[in-house]
Design a protein around this motif. Structure first.
Motif, mmCIF file in Angstrom:
data_model
loop_
_atom_site.group_PDB
_atom_site.id
_atom_site.type_symbol
_atom_site.label_atom_id
_atom_site.label_comp_id
_atom_site.label_asym_id
_atom_site.label_seq_id
_atom_site.Cartn_x
_atom_site.Cartn_y
_atom_site.Cartn_z
ATOM 1 N N TYR A 87 0.833 -1.199 0.000
ATOM 2 C CA TYR A 87 0.000 0.000 0.000
ATOM 3 C C TYR A 87 0.868 1.250 0.000
ATOM 4 C CZ TYR A 87 -3.834 -3.043 1.611
ATOM 5 O OH TYR A 87 -4.772 -4.027 1.742
ATOM 6 N N ASP A 88 0.353 2.306 -0.596
ATOM 7 C CA ASP A 88 0.893 3.645 -0.375
ATOM 8 C C ASP A 88 0.091 4.248 0.767
ATOM 9 O OD1 ASP A 88 2.689 3.411 -2.461
ATOM 10 O OD2 ASP A 88 1.289 4.216 -3.936
ATOM 11 N N VAL A 89 0.734 4.456 1.895
ATOM 12 C CA VAL A 89 0.039 4.863 3.121
ATOM 13 C C VAL A 89 0.273 6.344 3.380
ATOM 14 C CG1 VAL A 89 -0.162 4.491 5.601
ATOM 15 C CG2 VAL A 89 0.273 2.558 4.083
ATOM 16 N N THR A 90 -0.801 7.063 3.667
ATOM 17 C CA THR A 90 -0.722 8.476 4.036
ATOM 18 C C THR A 90 -1.467 8.681 5.343
ATOM 19 O OG1 THR A 90 -0.682 9.139 1.707
ATOM 20 C CG2 THR A 90 -1.182 10.851 3.331
ATOM 21 N N LEU A 91 -0.750 9.174 6.353
ATOM 22 C CA LEU A 91 -1.343 9.481 7.655
ATOM 23 C C LEU A 91 -1.419 10.985 7.801
ATOM 24 C CD1 LEU A 91 -2.356 8.621 10.458
ATOM 25 C CD2 LEU A 91 0.024 8.572 11.216
ATOM 26 N N ASP A 92 -2.619 11.502 7.957
ATOM 27 C CA ASP A 92 -2.810 12.956 7.990
ATOM 28 C C ASP A 92 -3.628 13.337 9.214
ATOM 29 O OD1 ASP A 92 -2.902 15.647 7.256
ATOM 30 O OD2 ASP A 92 -4.769 15.381 6.160
ATOM 31 N N LEU A 93 -3.018 14.126 10.094
ATOM 32 C CA LEU A 93 -3.739 14.711 11.224
ATOM 33 C C LEU A 93 -4.109 16.140 10.854
ATOM 34 C CD1 LEU A 93 -1.678 13.536 14.338
ATOM 35 C CD2 LEU A 93 -3.814 12.607 13.474
ATOM 36 N N THR A 94 -5.388 16.462 10.966
ATOM 37 C CA THR A 94 -5.806 17.815 10.602
ATOM 38 C C THR A 94 -5.123 18.859 11.482
ATOM 39 O OG1 THR A 94 -7.733 17.560 12.058
ATOM 40 C CG2 THR A 94 -8.033 17.055 9.715
ATOM 41 N N ARG A 95 -4.877 18.503 12.730
ATOM 42 C CA ARG A 95 -4.160 19.394 13.649
ATOM 43 C C ARG A 95 -3.228 18.550 14.489
ATOM 44 N NH1 ARG A 95 -8.730 22.135 17.002
ATOM 45 N NH2 ARG A 95 -6.961 23.136 18.004
ATOM 46 N N THR A 96 -1.979 18.953 14.571
ATOM 47 C CA THR A 96 -1.016 18.232 15.401
ATOM 48 C C THR A 96 -0.888 18.853 16.787
ATOM 49 O OG1 THR A 96 0.786 19.564 14.473
ATOM 50 C CG2 THR A 96 0.308 17.448 13.418
ATOM 51 N N ARG A 97 -1.649 19.915 17.041
ATOM 52 C CA ARG A 97 -1.633 20.560 18.358
ATOM 53 C C ARG A 97 -3.059 20.894 18.755
ATOM 54 N NH1 ARG A 97 2.977 21.829 15.740
ATOM 55 N NH2 ARG A 97 4.915 21.784 16.983
ATOM 56 N N VAL A 98 -3.488 20.333 19.869
ATOM 57 C CA VAL A 98 -4.830 20.587 20.382
ATOM 58 C C VAL A 98 -4.722 20.866 21.874
ATOM 59 C CG1 VAL A 98 -5.993 19.161 18.652
ATOM 60 C CG2 VAL A 98 -5.221 18.122 20.791
ATOM 61 N N VAL A 99 -5.800 21.397 22.436
ATOM 62 C CA VAL A 99 -5.876 21.664 23.872
ATOM 63 C C VAL A 99 -6.627 20.514 24.529
ATOM 64 C CG1 VAL A 99 -6.674 23.309 25.631
ATOM 65 C CG2 VAL A 99 -5.833 24.135 23.424
ATOM 66 N N VAL A 100 -6.315 20.252 25.766
ATOM 67 C CA VAL A 100 -6.985 19.182 26.505
ATOM 68 C C VAL A 100 -8.503 19.329 26.363
ATOM 69 C CG1 VAL A 100 -7.445 18.272 28.801
ATOM 70 C CG2 VAL A 100 -5.121 18.854 28.159
ATOM 71 N N GLY A 101 -9.153 18.252 25.994
ATOM 72 C CA GLY A 101 -10.599 18.266 25.819
ATOM 73 C C GLY A 101 -11.036 18.391 24.372
ATOM 74 N N GLU A 102 -10.181 18.953 23.523
ATOM 75 C CA GLU A 102 -10.502 19.035 22.102
ATOM 76 C C GLU A 102 -10.265 17.685 21.433
ATOM 77 O OE1 GLU A 102 -9.419 23.736 21.282
ATOM 78 O OE2 GLU A 102 -8.173 22.144 20.444
ATOM 79 N N ARG A 103 -11.015 17.420 20.376
ATOM 80 C CA ARG A 103 -10.887 16.143 19.682
ATOM 81 C C ARG A 103 -9.953 16.308 18.497
ATOM 82 N NH1 ARG A 103 -15.952 12.893 17.154
ATOM 83 N NH2 ARG A 103 -15.907 14.728 15.802
ATOM 84 N N ALA A 104 -8.986 15.430 18.411
ATOM 85 C CA ALA A 104 -8.068 15.439 17.277
ATOM 86 C C ALA A 104 -8.592 14.468 16.225
ATOM 87 C CB ALA A 104 -6.668 15.027 17.721
ATOM 88 N N VAL A 105 -8.724 14.942 14.997
ATOM 89 C CA VAL A 105 -9.284 14.148 13.906
ATOM 90 C C VAL A 105 -8.201 13.918 12.873
ATOM 91 C CG1 VAL A 105 -11.063 14.027 12.123
ATOM 92 C CG2 VAL A 105 -11.568 15.116 14.319
ATOM 93 N N GLY A 106 -8.171 12.710 12.322
ATOM 94 C CA GLY A 106 -7.184 12.384 11.305
ATOM 95 C C GLY A 106 -7.767 11.466 10.255
ATOM 96 N N ALA A 107 -6.997 11.239 9.215
ATOM 97 C CA ALA A 107 -7.408 10.369 8.122
ATOM 98 C C ALA A 107 -6.246 9.469 7.742
ATOM 99 C CB ALA A 107 -7.866 11.192 6.922
#
Length: 415
Positions: A87-107
């Protein structure tokens, strides 16, 4: 050495190199084989060998049938390892810095750039101490699959996301082939902070800084005139004095220092009643440091065992994300104050941040160790306590029970 001897030595060297290369390839192949066999498979392999030997020795056909069944089962499960995982794998986090309680979303995107289809696989994505698993169906050439995921951020931390592992194995879990496909990504979960209005930390309002005794050729604090020397900047020539004396005169300046804001954050576990107090102290230190950085002050942060990077707000919060309790032998807030005094003797303002586990006697001893002439403030984190202001020695001591109390408590100090 004769020509015949040299000729006979060459084949020996070549044979040695061939054996070494063969042994290296064999060892690599053996490690690869061992890596795909799970513990349950080793048990079944051992049982099958025992059954084969016992059946042949004792003449019991039942044991031979059982050994045959196990051997066929192992062979069928091993067939599931066949197939590509390219596979060609791509890991993408929309934000690499969040504050406690915020949800980190990725693809997570997996693509098949080859000319043949890729059989179904299982993809494992480590997230800190846990991991997420995704089932990827058969991918035709040129096709891709995308998996969205969310990372809960209930605690301040530096979370390593990845590396992505593509797993090919059998339904019984006897064999498993793992291929790592991507580099890990760090997710910084920053502590909560609170904003201050205006120059809330303006203990030093002198825009020219504090004058030093060192003389300089270029600064903002004028000191005196002197005769021109080779290498002096012609922009600093004082033309009126030059015309009056007939000698080229240049301005000389006093060096000045920017306001040096130092935060001493105690990480000793004995200085805090519980983890909530520790997190409150880190949030308070983060809020103070960010305000000082916005006021263009030079900020340095010390914990018991190291200095934290704090040149920018992002770097400062990143470093706070990874702060953990220090070892007990590193000492408490009193020892931290001694480290601050030894390493940062020119500090203008020193803020000590600790928990309710620090007594007034220890706090007094810690403040007495700080650099002479520095403005001293102590912030005591005590969850659930009412905000309070007191004086211990030459230091103002602020007690806060929640992060939201900090701005009002500091306004009392500065009033």
């Amino acid at each position: 050495m004769t020509t015949e001897a040299l000729g006979s030595a060459a084949p020996v060297t070549e044979r040695r190199e061939w054996w070494e290369t063969t042994a290296e390839h064999a060892a690599r192949w053996l490690r690869g084989v061992i890596a795909v066999v799970r513990p349950a498979a080793w048990v079944l392999i051992a049982v099958a060998v025992v059954l084969w030997i016992a059946g042949a020795t004792l003449g019991w056909w039942e044991l031979t049938v059982a050994a045959t069944v196990l051997t066929v089962l192992l062979a069928l499960c091993a067939l599931f390892l066949i197939g590509r995982t390219a596979y060609d794998v791509t890991l993408d986090l929309t934000r690499t810095r969040v504050v406690v309680g915020e949800r980190a979303v990725g693809a997570l995107t997996l693509s098949n750039s080859g000319t043949r289809a890729i059989l179904p696989s299982r993809v494992v994505l480590p997230v800190g101490a846990g991991r997420g698993e995704f089932e990827v169906h058969r991918l035709a050439p040129g096709a891709s699959a995308e998996e969205l995921f969310a990372i809960p951020t209930t605690k301040r931390a530096v979370v390593e996301v990845g590396p992505v592992s593509v797993v090919r194995g059998d339904p019984l879990g006897l064999f498993e082939r793992v291929h790592r496909k991507d580099e890990p990504v760090d997710l910084y979960v920053h502590p909560r902070t609170v904003l201050f209005e205006g120059q809330s930390l303006g203990f030093l309002r002198d825009l020219e800084g504090l004058p030093a005794t060192d003389l300089s050729r270029d600064d903002v604090s004028f000191h005196a005139l002197r005769e021109y020397q080779p290498g002096d900047d012609l922009r600093h020539v004082h033309w009126k004095s030059t015309a009056r004396t007939g000698t080229v005169m240049v301005r000389q300046y006093e060096e000045t220092r920017r306001s040096h804001f130092v935060i001493g954050l105690s990480t000793h576990p004995g200085d805090y009643r519980d983890e909530d107090e520790f997190e409150l102290a880190i949030s308070a230190a983060g809020s103070l440091g960010l305000r000082a950085l916005r006021d263009s002050q030079r900020v340095e942060v010390r914990v018991q065992e190291r200095a934290l990077p704090s040149a920018t707000g992002k770097q400062f919060l990143d470093s706070l994300s990874g702060v953990v309790h220090s070892r007990p032998r590193a000492g408490g807030v009193v020892d931290l104050a001694g480290i601050v005094a030894a390493t940062l003797p020119l500090a203008s303002v020193v803020v000590l941040v600790c928990g309710s586990g620090v007594s007034a006697t220890k706090l007094r001893a810690a403040c007495a160790r700080l650099p002479f002439g520095a403005r001293t403030l102590a912030v005591v984190a005590e969850t659930g306590a009412a905000p309070a202001l007191r004086r211990i020695g030459d230091a103002d001591v602020v007690t806060v029970g929640s992060l939201e109390q900090l701005p009002a408590a500091l306004r009392k100090v500065l009033s």
